[in-house]
Design an enzyme around this catalytic site. Sequence first.
Site, PDB file in Angstrom:
ATOM      1  CB  SER A  57      -0.955  -0.033   1.199  1.00 30.45           C
ATOM      2  OG  SER A  57      -2.030   0.852   1.030  1.00 30.45           O
ATOM      3  CG  ASP A  90      -3.925  -2.072  -0.256  1.00 32.68           C
ATOM      4  OD1 ASP A  90      -3.131  -2.808   0.352  1.00 32.68           O
ATOM      5  OD2 ASP A  90      -3.971  -0.843  -0.106  1.00 32.68           O
TER       6      ASP A  90
END
Length: 585
Positions: free
Chosen positions: A95, A433
């Site tokens: 991320s 993610d």
Amino acid sequence: MAEAMERSQFKKDDGRVRLSHELSEGEKEATGNRKAKVLECLKSLNSACAEDNMPNIAVLGSGGGLRAMIALLGTLVEMKKQGLLDAIMYLCGVSGSTWCMSFLYQENDWTEKVQVLEERLCDTLSKPPCDIQEEFTISTQAAEDELFSLTDVWASFFVYPTLKLYDETKLSEHDDSSKNGKNPYPIYAAIEANQLGKAGENSPGTWFEFTPHESGFPGLGAFVCTEDLGKNIKDGNSQKRDEKNICYLQGLWGSALGSMAANKKYLIDCLKEKFRKLREHRYAVGEAGLQGLLGSMPFLDTDYTSALHQGVLLLLQKLHAHASAGEDCEGIFRQLKEVLKEENSKNSYLKCCDVSETQDLKSWEERMVEFAELILIFEKELGENVRSVWQFLWKTVTCICYWTWGYTNNFLYTNGKAQSTGLTNEEFIHLIDAGIAINSAYPLVLRPERKVKLILSFDFSDGDPFETIKKTAKYCQTNNIPFPEIKPEEIKDIDNPSDCYIFKGIAVPAFKGKDVPTVMHFPLFNNKNCPDKIKDFRDTFTTFTTSYSEENVKVLLKKAKMNVSNNKDRILKEIQQIVSSPKEF
């Protein structure tokens, strides 16, 4: 031994798809070139060793949005200052940490000038807000792609304005900066959404990795050249399709700032705000400048200037924002029908009346589908001049309805030689993610082929600073992967953590006969760098924050650096112990 034989036997190349658990040739060359730098650094740290006893050390940067990006940069700057950075073989991120990494690897020798890059990033983040028209330009151009998803919307309307940088370079172009031996080898983490739903976060087949050379499923031993990711590959041949740029990948790697419900609300609110700003921009230029504004936008032809078309376009944008947010649209429908009253025999007017009369009886998802149908009708009636606008609106609404992210051609589709996980039956994969599973990419550095002996885990997560380590322990237990024992009493101070926790990779009964890496875990905010103020710092530097003042950026950098400088001796001690008692993986 049997496990190693099983992994090595599963090796088959099929054109551009590689089926093997071995490292890619690009990674082998890169880590081979890196060894001289690592050995030289270890010698300077009084930990000299022979090449065959050299420990592979990995730095993990967790997710955490802009907070993680800034904190990882501060961490790396301090590691350079303390003489530790050149001892690192792998740099792996999730991320927000991937935003920092992809920023750094634009430079071939970033480790040599990381301090200068810190200053550059601070200057970039302090720039004025991005041009709203440019954001819409990027998003409507992305909507031309058949693989458009909310990842494109996120990259255009969140990542670009947050980072103040639209990075059009490609990950495969980072070949030299990852292979010249000057920098650690970069690994970017993601997960596959369908696999996560079917097999869960503890399934190795859920995890997906990106490197400048190959991308794929390490748990399945299935990879494709990074420049070919997203292409439709059949019988070793691939279609012509441009590699996705870094800005898109930053949107993919960093799209999970919260739960699905939180992300959906945030995304809808974000789109509503973007359309509001676009309308304000229109009013700012004035009625006389309206035609110039519309004509300058690439998704509108310069002859698209009639009052009817302009009115319909702007009202549909307003309707899109309000409908997506679940707000009352009766007034907008009334205005839209007024604009279309001279066209009351057309399908657009009839559909508009039908939708407005029945919207209160339908769910949010049903209203979104009807709105998408309405856009298609307008596209047919008003012609190709507005195709791009309608296409963007329709695709965005459809993606919100079905919550579609990371829509990508599956390079394993119909590949009979790949491991059977159901993936070979899916024409498309959905990459998202990795923080949704584990907010630090332990599963990628724990690949036995990478032979990592020391993991420096810098945790920039929100909430529980030990969640990543606890989830990883469960993942490793499920998959019989060597990992140090994590005792609950050692990680109980969630609200008042220390700055460093060491989980020794020795004498773990469950993995007798196998080497276990040592893990050093560093919570970002702790009782050493912000005593009695941990909650205050957590509240100030939230994950959903999209910008920080120049002063707060400096504060965050300082706190991250303290976690390195305060623990340099501990890091050196662990390195020396590993070097002095080498074990064979």
